[in-house]
Design a protein around this motif. Structure first.
Motif, PDB file in Angstrom:
ATOM      1  N   GLY A 159       3.523 -12.968 -11.763  1.00  0.00           N
ATOM      2  CA  GLY A 159       2.877 -12.584 -12.836  1.00  0.00           C
ATOM      3  C   GLY A 159       2.414 -13.543 -13.914  1.00  0.00           C
ATOM      4  N   GLN A 160       2.708 -15.113 -13.514  1.00  0.00           N
ATOM      5  CA  GLN A 160       2.454 -15.963 -14.310  1.00  0.00           C
ATOM      6  C   GLN A 160       2.471 -17.333 -13.312  1.00  0.00           C
ATOM      7  OE1 GLN A 160       6.081 -15.114 -14.246  1.00  0.00           O
ATOM      8  NE2 GLN A 160       6.258 -15.501 -16.389  1.00  0.00           N
ATOM      9  N   PRO A 161       1.790 -18.072 -13.724  1.00  0.00           N
ATOM     10  CA  PRO A 161       1.591 -19.389 -12.917  1.00  0.00           C
ATOM     11  C   PRO A 161       2.943 -20.074 -12.777  1.00  0.00           C
ATOM     12  CG  PRO A 161      -0.189 -19.644 -14.647  1.00  0.00           C
ATOM     13  CD  PRO A 161       0.908 -18.517 -15.051  1.00  0.00           C
ATOM     14  N   VAL A 162       3.259 -20.643 -11.458  1.00  0.00           N
ATOM     15  CA  VAL A 162       4.648 -20.960 -11.037  1.00  0.00           C
ATOM     16  C   VAL A 162       4.356 -22.411 -10.496  1.00  0.00           C
ATOM     17  CG1 VAL A 162       6.340 -20.455  -9.463  1.00  0.00           C
ATOM     18  CG2 VAL A 162       5.264 -18.728 -10.444  1.00  0.00           C
ATOM     19  N   TYR A 163       5.250 -23.310 -10.661  1.00  0.00           N
ATOM     20  CA  TYR A 163       5.435 -24.647 -10.153  1.00  0.00           C
ATOM     21  C   TYR A 163       6.544 -24.653  -9.169  1.00  0.00           C
ATOM     22  CZ  TYR A 163       2.002 -26.839 -13.448  1.00  0.00           C
ATOM     23  OH  TYR A 163       0.787 -27.024 -14.167  1.00  0.00           O
ATOM     24  N   ALA A 164       6.219 -25.324  -7.936  1.00  0.00           N
ATOM     25  CA  ALA A 164       7.148 -25.599  -6.896  1.00  0.00           C
ATOM     26  C   ALA A 164       8.222 -26.578  -7.504  1.00  0.00           C
ATOM     27  CB  ALA A 164       6.743 -25.521  -5.720  1.00  0.00           C
ATOM     28  N   LEU A 165       9.652 -26.631  -7.399  1.00  0.00           N
ATOM     29  CA  LEU A 165      10.311 -27.487  -7.474  1.00  0.00           C
ATOM     30  C   LEU A 165      11.384 -27.937  -6.591  1.00  0.00           C
ATOM     31  CD1 LEU A 165      11.486 -29.844  -9.521  1.00  0.00           C
ATOM     32  CD2 LEU A 165      12.660 -28.020 -10.808  1.00  0.00           C
ATOM     33  N   GLY A 166      11.793 -29.001  -6.234  1.00  0.00           N
ATOM     34  CA  GLY A 166      12.763 -29.148  -5.211  1.00  0.00           C
ATOM     35  C   GLY A 166      12.434 -29.910  -4.092  1.00  0.00           C
ATOM     36  N   GLY A 167      12.673 -31.129  -3.878  1.00  0.00           N
ATOM     37  CA  GLY A 167      12.045 -31.950  -2.823  1.00  0.00           C
ATOM     38  C   GLY A 167      10.771 -32.126  -2.728  1.00  0.00           C
ATOM     39  N   MET A 168       9.929 -31.960  -3.877  1.00  0.00           N
ATOM     40  CA  MET A 168       8.279 -31.891  -3.711  1.00  0.00           C
ATOM     41  C   MET A 168       7.935 -33.338  -3.690  1.00  0.00           C
ATOM     42  SD  MET A 168       7.302 -28.719  -3.452  1.00  0.00           S
ATOM     43  CE  MET A 168       8.783 -28.775  -2.222  1.00  0.00           C
TER      44      MET A 168
END
Length: 317
Positions: free
Chosen positions: A281-290
């Motif tokens: 329901g809101q913008p999401v950033y991917a984190l972890g090994g990116m």
């Protein structure tokens, strides 16, 4: 669950096209981004091109994912597959009698949108990369690294995260970093409590999941004023729901892949990540090994983009 393809179309001046819903329709009279529901057996690409042709007389030549989100109205639930149209042919017209208007990105916050469209506005105003400062670096190293990172064009959104610094030193560092960020057109969020971040004039606050839970449990209203960003770190669907309750502008969901900083954490993987993003329901950033090469994969999974330290931070040495 209604599946909807949504088009974000910009003109040569960077303005965004909006259409007004007919008065007799659900949420009539409000402005929205053009689009419509997917027909049976239709994918997002086909629906996007069909809707833009039928509603606007525009031929979509190229597009990229902007955000995928689910919104629950009392009357129905919708999944919005939002596409940023990067190339099109034709001049948009209201072929179904709907009024059209072009609005600058800075004025989108003043438009009367359906609730589901608010996250699209947030996504348009956020970059695809969210840089996080190294947790163990000294203030001097953070300053030098930030200058190098901004000079390299690695990000216009930065989180100051220094969990081992006493709060007074953290806030002193934030004061020094803010003019550096602003001179480069970047915004700085501070990972601390909201009152402390606002006291130094930060552009926003980034909440730990623990702080997020405390604020929600205390039935705290949105703890930052209008115009300041509110973000949170989350690790599961429950955390995503808490961020929605606190009206966060965006969240960071982790760990997507294996990461050296948290080797004991089990990665979500892209399939689970994409499923949870649709529920966010809101913008999401991917984190972890990116890494930068993961950006396209993250966008394809419905994310706003990627967040990271080693993958985005520029070491001046």
């Amino acid at each position: 669950m209604m599946q909807v393809a949504v088009a974000v179309i910009r003109n040569a001046d960077g303005e965004v096209l909006l259409a007004q819903r007919a008065a007799h329709k659900f949420q009539g009279g409000l402005w929205e981004f053009p689009g419509g529901k997917l027909e049976p057996g239709e994918d997002v690409d086909a629906a996007l091109k069909r809707e833009c042709g039928e509603e606007l007389g525009v031929e979509v030549l190229a597009w990229e994912p902007l955000i995928t989100l689910t919104h629950h109205y009392p009357e129905l639930s919708v999944v919005l597959h939002v596409a940023l149209v990067t190339d099109y042919r034709g001049e948009p017209q209201g072929l179904e009698g709907q009024p059209l208007t072009w609005v600058g990105a800075e004025a989108l916050g003043d438009v009367d949108f359906p609730a589901a469209n608010r996250s699209i506005v947030a996504a348009l105003q956020l970059p695809s990369r969210y840089v996080i400062t190294p947790a163990d670096a000294s203030p001097q190293v953070v300053m030098a690294g930030l200058q190098a990172t901004l000079a390299a064009g690695h990000g216009s959104l930065v989180q100051l995260r220094a969990p081992r610094l006493p709060k007074a030193q953290l806030l002193s560092l934030a004061k020094r970093l803010l003019p550096v960020c602003h001179a480069a057109g970047a915004r700085l969020l501070v990972n601390t409590d909201p009152a402390a971040a606002m006291s130094v004039g930060a552009d926003g606050v980034h909440l730990s999941e623990l702080m997020l839970r405390r604020l929600v449990q205390a039935r705290q209203a949105r703890p930052v004023p209008k115009g300041r960003l509110l973000a949170a770190s989350v690790h599961d669907v429950e955390g995503l729901a808490l961020a929605q309750r606190l009206d966060c502008d965006f969240v960071v969901l982790s760990p997507v892949a294996a990461t050296a900083s948290h080797p004991q954490a089990k990665p979500l993987g892209w399939t689970v990540f994409a499923d949870w993003v649709r529920q966010a329901g809101q913008p999401v950033y991917a984190l972890g090994g990116m890494r930068l090469e993961d950006l396209a994969k993250a966008k394809a999974a419905g994310a706003q983009g990627i967040a990271g330290i080693s993958g985005l931070w520029h070491d001046p040495h």
